[in-house]
Design a protein around this motif. Structure first.
Motif, PDB file in Angstrom:
ATOM      1  N   ALA A 111       0.652  -1.199  -0.154  1.00 61.61           N
ATOM      2  CA  ALA A 111      -0.054  -0.039  -0.124  1.00 61.61           C
ATOM      3  C   ALA A 111       0.768   1.351   0.006  1.00 61.61           C
ATOM      4  O   ALA A 111       1.957   1.354   0.555  1.00 61.61           O
ATOM      5  CB  ALA A 111      -0.946  -0.091   1.223  1.00 61.61           C
ATOM      6  N   ASP A 112       0.207   2.359  -0.620  1.00 55.59           N
ATOM      7  CA  ASP A 112       1.149   3.471  -0.694  1.00 55.59           C
ATOM      8  C   ASP A 112       0.770   4.241   0.700  1.00 55.59           C
ATOM      9  O   ASP A 112      -0.092   3.766   1.480  1.00 55.59           O
ATOM     10  CB  ASP A 112       0.754   4.685  -1.862  1.00 55.59           C
ATOM     11  CG  ASP A 112      -0.737   5.140  -2.001  1.00 55.59           C
ATOM     12  OD1 ASP A 112      -1.392   4.896  -0.766  1.00 55.59           O
ATOM     13  OD2 ASP A 112      -0.962   5.641  -2.802  1.00 55.59           O
ATOM     14  N   PRO A 113       1.331   5.739   0.861  1.00 55.88           N
ATOM     15  CA  PRO A 113       1.028   6.203   2.406  1.00 55.88           C
ATOM     16  C   PRO A 113      -0.239   6.403   2.388  1.00 55.88           C
ATOM     17  O   PRO A 113      -0.666   7.151   3.718  1.00 55.88           O
ATOM     18  CB  PRO A 113       1.969   7.523   2.350  1.00 55.88           C
ATOM     19  CG  PRO A 113       3.080   6.813   1.366  1.00 55.88           C
ATOM     20  CD  PRO A 113       2.473   6.013   0.223  1.00 55.88           C
ATOM     21  N   PHE A 114      -1.280   6.681   1.332  1.00 49.62           N
ATOM     22  CA  PHE A 114      -2.513   6.832   1.632  1.00 49.62           C
ATOM     23  C   PHE A 114      -3.425   5.488   1.911  1.00 49.62           C
ATOM     24  O   PHE A 114      -4.524   5.695   1.923  1.00 49.62           O
ATOM     25  CB  PHE A 114      -3.149   7.352   0.513  1.00 49.62           C
ATOM     26  CG  PHE A 114      -2.549   8.861  -0.018  1.00 49.62           C
ATOM     27  CD1 PHE A 114      -2.726   9.885   0.838  1.00 49.62           C
ATOM     28  CD2 PHE A 114      -1.318   9.169  -0.675  1.00 49.62           C
ATOM     29  CE1 PHE A 114      -2.311  11.224   0.559  1.00 49.62           C
ATOM     30  CE2 PHE A 114      -0.627  10.179  -1.058  1.00 49.62           C
ATOM     31  CZ  PHE A 114      -1.101  11.342  -0.399  1.00 49.62           C
ATOM     32  N   GLY A 115      -2.768   4.435   1.907  1.00 47.77           N
ATOM     33  CA  GLY A 115      -3.601   3.125   2.094  1.00 47.77           C
ATOM     34  C   GLY A 115      -4.020   2.547   0.936  1.00 47.77           C
ATOM     35  O   GLY A 115      -4.595   1.706   1.104  1.00 47.77           O
ATOM     36  N   ARG A 116      -3.786   3.199  -0.198  1.00 47.38           N
ATOM     37  CA  ARG A 116      -4.026   2.437  -1.521  1.00 47.38           C
ATOM     38  C   ARG A 116      -3.273   1.400  -2.004  1.00 47.38           C
ATOM     39  O   ARG A 116      -2.113   1.490  -1.931  1.00 47.38           O
ATOM     40  CB  ARG A 116      -4.209   3.763  -2.413  1.00 47.38           C
ATOM     41  CG  ARG A 116      -5.343   4.720  -2.214  1.00 47.38           C
ATOM     42  CD  ARG A 116      -5.107   5.819  -3.232  1.00 47.38           C
ATOM     43  NE  ARG A 116      -3.825   6.550  -3.356  1.00 47.38           N
ATOM     44  CZ  ARG A 116      -3.694   7.578  -3.792  1.00 47.38           C
ATOM     45  NH1 ARG A 116      -4.707   8.602  -4.223  1.00 47.38           N
ATOM     46  NH2 ARG A 116      -2.486   8.211  -3.679  1.00 47.38           N
ATOM     47  N   ILE A 117      -3.856   0.373  -2.308  1.00 47.62           N
ATOM     48  CA  ILE A 117      -3.052  -0.828  -2.522  1.00 47.62           C
ATOM     49  C   ILE A 117      -2.375  -0.722  -4.061  1.00 47.62           C
ATOM     50  O   ILE A 117      -3.089  -0.266  -5.081  1.00 47.62           O
ATOM     51  CB  ILE A 117      -3.724  -1.948  -2.823  1.00 47.62           C
ATOM     52  CG1 ILE A 117      -4.265  -2.764  -1.489  1.00 47.62           C
ATOM     53  CG2 ILE A 117      -3.023  -3.255  -3.472  1.00 47.62           C
ATOM     54  CD1 ILE A 117      -5.062  -4.022  -1.098  1.00 47.62           C
ATOM     55  N   VAL A 118      -1.161  -0.578  -4.230  1.00 50.51           N
ATOM     56  CA  VAL A 118      -0.436  -0.299  -5.505  1.00 50.51           C
ATOM     57  C   VAL A 118       0.219  -1.650  -6.128  1.00 50.51           C
ATOM     58  O   VAL A 118       0.496  -1.723  -7.243  1.00 50.51           O
ATOM     59  CB  VAL A 118       0.726   0.652  -5.155  1.00 50.51           C
ATOM     60  CG1 VAL A 118       0.062   2.090  -4.885  1.00 50.51           C
ATOM     61  CG2 VAL A 118       1.759   0.142  -4.119  1.00 50.51           C
ATOM     62  N   GLU A 119       0.256  -2.830  -5.311  1.00 49.60           N
ATOM     63  CA  GLU A 119       0.684  -3.910  -5.835  1.00 49.60           C
ATOM     64  C   GLU A 119       0.242  -5.104  -4.985  1.00 49.60           C
ATOM     65  O   GLU A 119       0.226  -5.200  -3.730  1.00 49.60           O
ATOM     66  CB  GLU A 119       2.211  -3.946  -5.531  1.00 49.60           C
ATOM     67  CG  GLU A 119       3.184  -5.124  -6.325  1.00 49.60           C
ATOM     68  CD  GLU A 119       4.516  -4.944  -6.520  1.00 49.60           C
ATOM     69  OE1 GLU A 119       4.928  -4.268  -5.598  1.00 49.60           O
ATOM     70  OE2 GLU A 119       5.094  -5.657  -7.570  1.00 49.60           O
ATOM     71  N   ARG A 120       0.108  -6.301  -5.615  1.00 50.27           N
ATOM     72  CA  ARG A 120      -0.627  -7.401  -5.010  1.00 50.27           C
ATOM     73  C   ARG A 120       0.514  -8.521  -5.761  1.00 50.27           C
ATOM     74  O   ARG A 120       0.862  -8.871  -6.686  1.00 50.27           O
ATOM     75  CB  ARG A 120      -1.981  -7.894  -5.621  1.00 50.27           C
ATOM     76  CG  ARG A 120      -3.044  -6.971  -5.269  1.00 50.27           C
ATOM     77  CD  ARG A 120      -4.404  -7.380  -5.699  1.00 50.27           C
ATOM     78  NE  ARG A 120      -5.127  -6.343  -5.479  1.00 50.27           N
ATOM     79  CZ  ARG A 120      -6.014  -6.417  -4.329  1.00 50.27           C
ATOM     80  NH1 ARG A 120      -5.615  -7.159  -3.242  1.00 50.27           N
ATOM     81  NH2 ARG A 120      -6.887  -5.352  -4.074  1.00 50.27           N
ATOM     82  N   LEU A 121       1.122  -9.223  -4.618  1.00 48.20           N
ATOM     83  CA  LEU A 121       2.101 -10.217  -4.588  1.00 48.20           C
ATOM     84  C   LEU A 121       1.529 -11.403  -4.570  1.00 48.20           C
ATOM     85  O   LEU A 121       0.810 -11.829  -3.592  1.00 48.20           O
ATOM     86  CB  LEU A 121       3.135  -9.830  -3.570  1.00 48.20           C
ATOM     87  CG  LEU A 121       3.938  -8.452  -3.480  1.00 48.20           C
ATOM     88  CD1 LEU A 121       4.844  -8.170  -2.472  1.00 48.20           C
ATOM     89  CD2 LEU A 121       4.562  -8.006  -4.925  1.00 48.20           C
ATOM     90  N   THR A 122       2.150 -12.628  -5.387  1.00 53.21           N
ATOM     91  CA  THR A 122       1.427 -13.823  -5.469  1.00 53.21           C
ATOM     92  C   THR A 122       2.844 -14.903  -5.302  1.00 53.21           C
ATOM     93  O   THR A 122       3.874 -14.299  -5.527  1.00 53.21           O
ATOM     94  CB  THR A 122       0.956 -14.055  -6.677  1.00 53.21           C
ATOM     95  OG1 THR A 122       1.564 -14.010  -7.883  1.00 53.21           O
ATOM     96  CG2 THR A 122      -0.390 -13.238  -6.957  1.00 53.21           C
ATOM     97  N   ALA A 123       2.296 -16.175  -4.905  1.00 53.74           N
ATOM     98  CA  ALA A 123       3.236 -17.164  -4.617  1.00 53.74           C
ATOM     99  C   ALA A 123       3.909 -17.694  -5.965  1.00 53.74           C
ATOM    100  O   ALA A 123       3.134 -18.008  -6.990  1.00 53.74           O
ATOM    101  CB  ALA A 123       2.709 -18.349  -3.870  1.00 53.74           C
ATOM    102  N   PRO A 124       5.298 -17.816  -6.288  1.00 54.43           N
ATOM    103  CA  PRO A 124       5.362 -18.157  -7.464  1.00 54.43           C
ATOM    104  C   PRO A 124       5.635 -19.821  -7.762  1.00 54.43           C
ATOM    105  O   PRO A 124       5.683 -20.245  -8.769  1.00 54.43           O
ATOM    106  CB  PRO A 124       6.851 -17.422  -7.744  1.00 54.43           C
ATOM    107  CG  PRO A 124       7.374 -17.224  -6.270  1.00 54.43           C
ATOM    108  CD  PRO A 124       6.180 -17.019  -5.602  1.00 54.43           C
TER     109      PRO A 124
END
Ligand SMILES: [Zn+2]
Length: 455
Positions: free
Chosen positions: A404-417
């Motif tokens: 999340a960025d400093p405003f709490g907005r999700i900027v990336e979702r990480l998945t298991a490779p």
């Protein structure tokens, strides 16, 4: 060294009136000076320096603390001085006796172990350890003088030798080669308090704190002073005692004087580094090491070729089965995982016939075993929220964290490779672009190039 006794105070007005015998007994560094009182002379002479019994360097006494001792100049002081002289003569006589073989106390050395003439708070200082020299049925404690530093002092590490009543295997336990990884130190302390010497066959040689400068600075690296090189001692074994590099020299002294000469099996205790966490986790790079790891009963075992320069891998190269045992988080004593490690090491000792069968608690965990690590990293900076816990099973492609960025907005979702178990997490949510958020242990029957920050 003791103080001159004080039967009563008699003011004197100059040093010449001190009893001559008292002067003879005083160390040359003792200050005898008049104290002023608002700039005016004070007629009472005071000794302001007191020596401890601690000898730090090759019989050079260190002045420790100041105290105010009033010196008297009457006949009783002469008697006290004579008593001190007798004590001095007796001390010299005892020292001379210690030089005669056969008259040494049982804990002192006959062969390979090199005992210096130094003591720190009564604990002998050694230059080399050969545990076979020591008396059986006893716990021996030493300071090993690893190397000297730039200001003419020395780095010491504590060495504990538990010598069983009967002969047997030599188990080497080491902790704190990374100075912020502390759980293993308490594992050693607790194990030493738990083992019954009468039931012990063989010897435990334990070093609860290998990286003295790192421990003092709370750092993973070897940080011996200003301009510290930040070297990783667990990449420098077996080192070189004659090296021009202070970290390589320090590693070489540890390896050649204490660690390798006293090991038939080795367990090197670690945790993850600052800002990250492991489960209870074993690195093993041989079939025997894996068997030892399974006896310990960790959550996971990673089978891999090892890491050059680590205690584990270099011991194996020299013919000594060894594991690296990771005990979760740094900078703390975690009683739960420490207790698991103490129980697990006792199971290894039963297997090595150092303890009677059935004397160790049963294993409660069947470890997950893998051979490869998959890294989950960020491409954006921000705050990581983990969606899984250490030890969880994850499927390939499963979402495991968000950034999340400093405003709490999700900027990336990480998945298991890969599908596997979560074996490392970042406990510090603040992540720079490119940082690791977690690692997943899985079995690929191949060697991973993603080398973790520990061991
Ligand atoms: Zn470590």
């Amino acid at each position: 060294m003791g103080n001159v006794a004080v039967p009563k105070t008699v003011p004197v007005d100059n040093n010449e009136r001190l009893p001559q015998l008292i002067r003879c007994c005083l160390p040359k560094t003792t200050n005898v000076a008049k104290h002023s009182n608002n700039g005016r002379p004070n007629n009472s002479l005071r000794f302001t320096t007191q020596l401890t019994s601690t000898t730090y360097h090759r019989n050079e006494p260190r002045l420790n603390r100041l105290s105010n001792m009033v010196c008297d100049a009457d006949p009783i002081a002469y008697i006290n001085a004579i008593v001190r002289l007798f004590a001095l003569v007796r001390a010299f006589a005892m020292a001379a006796l210690c030089l005669i073989p056969g008259l040494l106390p049982t804990t002192v050395i006959k062969a390979q172990t090199v005992l210096t003439s130094d003591r720190i708070d009564g604990t002998p200082v050694i230059d080399r350890l050969d545990a076979s020299d020591l008396a059986t049925g006893q716990v021996h404690r030493f300071w090993f003088r690893v190397s000297d530093n730039a200001i003419g002092q020395a780095w010491y590490v504590p060495v504990i030798v538990m010598k069983g009543a009967k002969p047997g295997h030599r188990l080497l336990l080491t902790a704190g080669i990374h100075g912020d990884e502390l759980n293993g130190i308490d594992v050693i302390h607790r194990l030493v308090g738990k083992i019954d010497l009468a039931r012990l066959s063989g010897t435990i040689v334990a070093v609860p704190g290998l990286n003295t400068p790192g421990l003092l600075h709370h750092t993973r690296a070897f940080t011996p002073g200003d301009g510290a090189d930040g070297a990783n001692l667990n990449r420098l074994m077996p080192g070189d005692p004659a090296s021009n590099d202070r970290a390589v020299r320090y590693a070489g002294r540890l390896w050649s004087q204490v660690l390798r000469p006293n090991a038939d099996t080795a367990i090197d205790l670690h945790t993850q580094s600052r800002g990250t966490a492991y489960p209870m986790y074993v690195f093993a790079d041989s079939a025997r090491a894996r068997a030892i790891g399974e006896l310990i009963g960790p959550d996971m075992i990673k089978i891999d070729p090892g890491v050059a320069g680590s205690i584990e891998t270099e011991m194996l190269k020299s013919g000594v089965p060894a594991i690296t045992l990771e005990l979760e988080r740094p900078e703390m004593f975690d009683r739960r995982v420490i207790g698991r490690a103490v129980d697990g090491i006792q199971r290894v000792m039963v297997d090595l016939k150092m303890l009677p069968g059935g004397s160790a608690p049963p294993r409660k965990v069947t470890p997950y075993i893998g051979d490869t690590l998959a890294r989950v990293g960020t491409s954006r900076g921000g705050f990581a929220t983990l969606l899984v816990d250490l030890g969880d099973s994850v499927a390939k492609g499963q979402e495991v964290a968000t950034i999340a960025d400093p405003f709490g907005r999700i900027v990336e979702r990480l998945t298991a490779p890969e599908a596997g178990r979560v074996s490392t997490i970042a406990t510090d949510p603040l992540r720079d672009p490119g940082d690791t958020v977690m690692r997943i242990l899985y079995t690929a029957h191949s060697t991973s190039s993603d080398t973790p920050p520990s061991p």
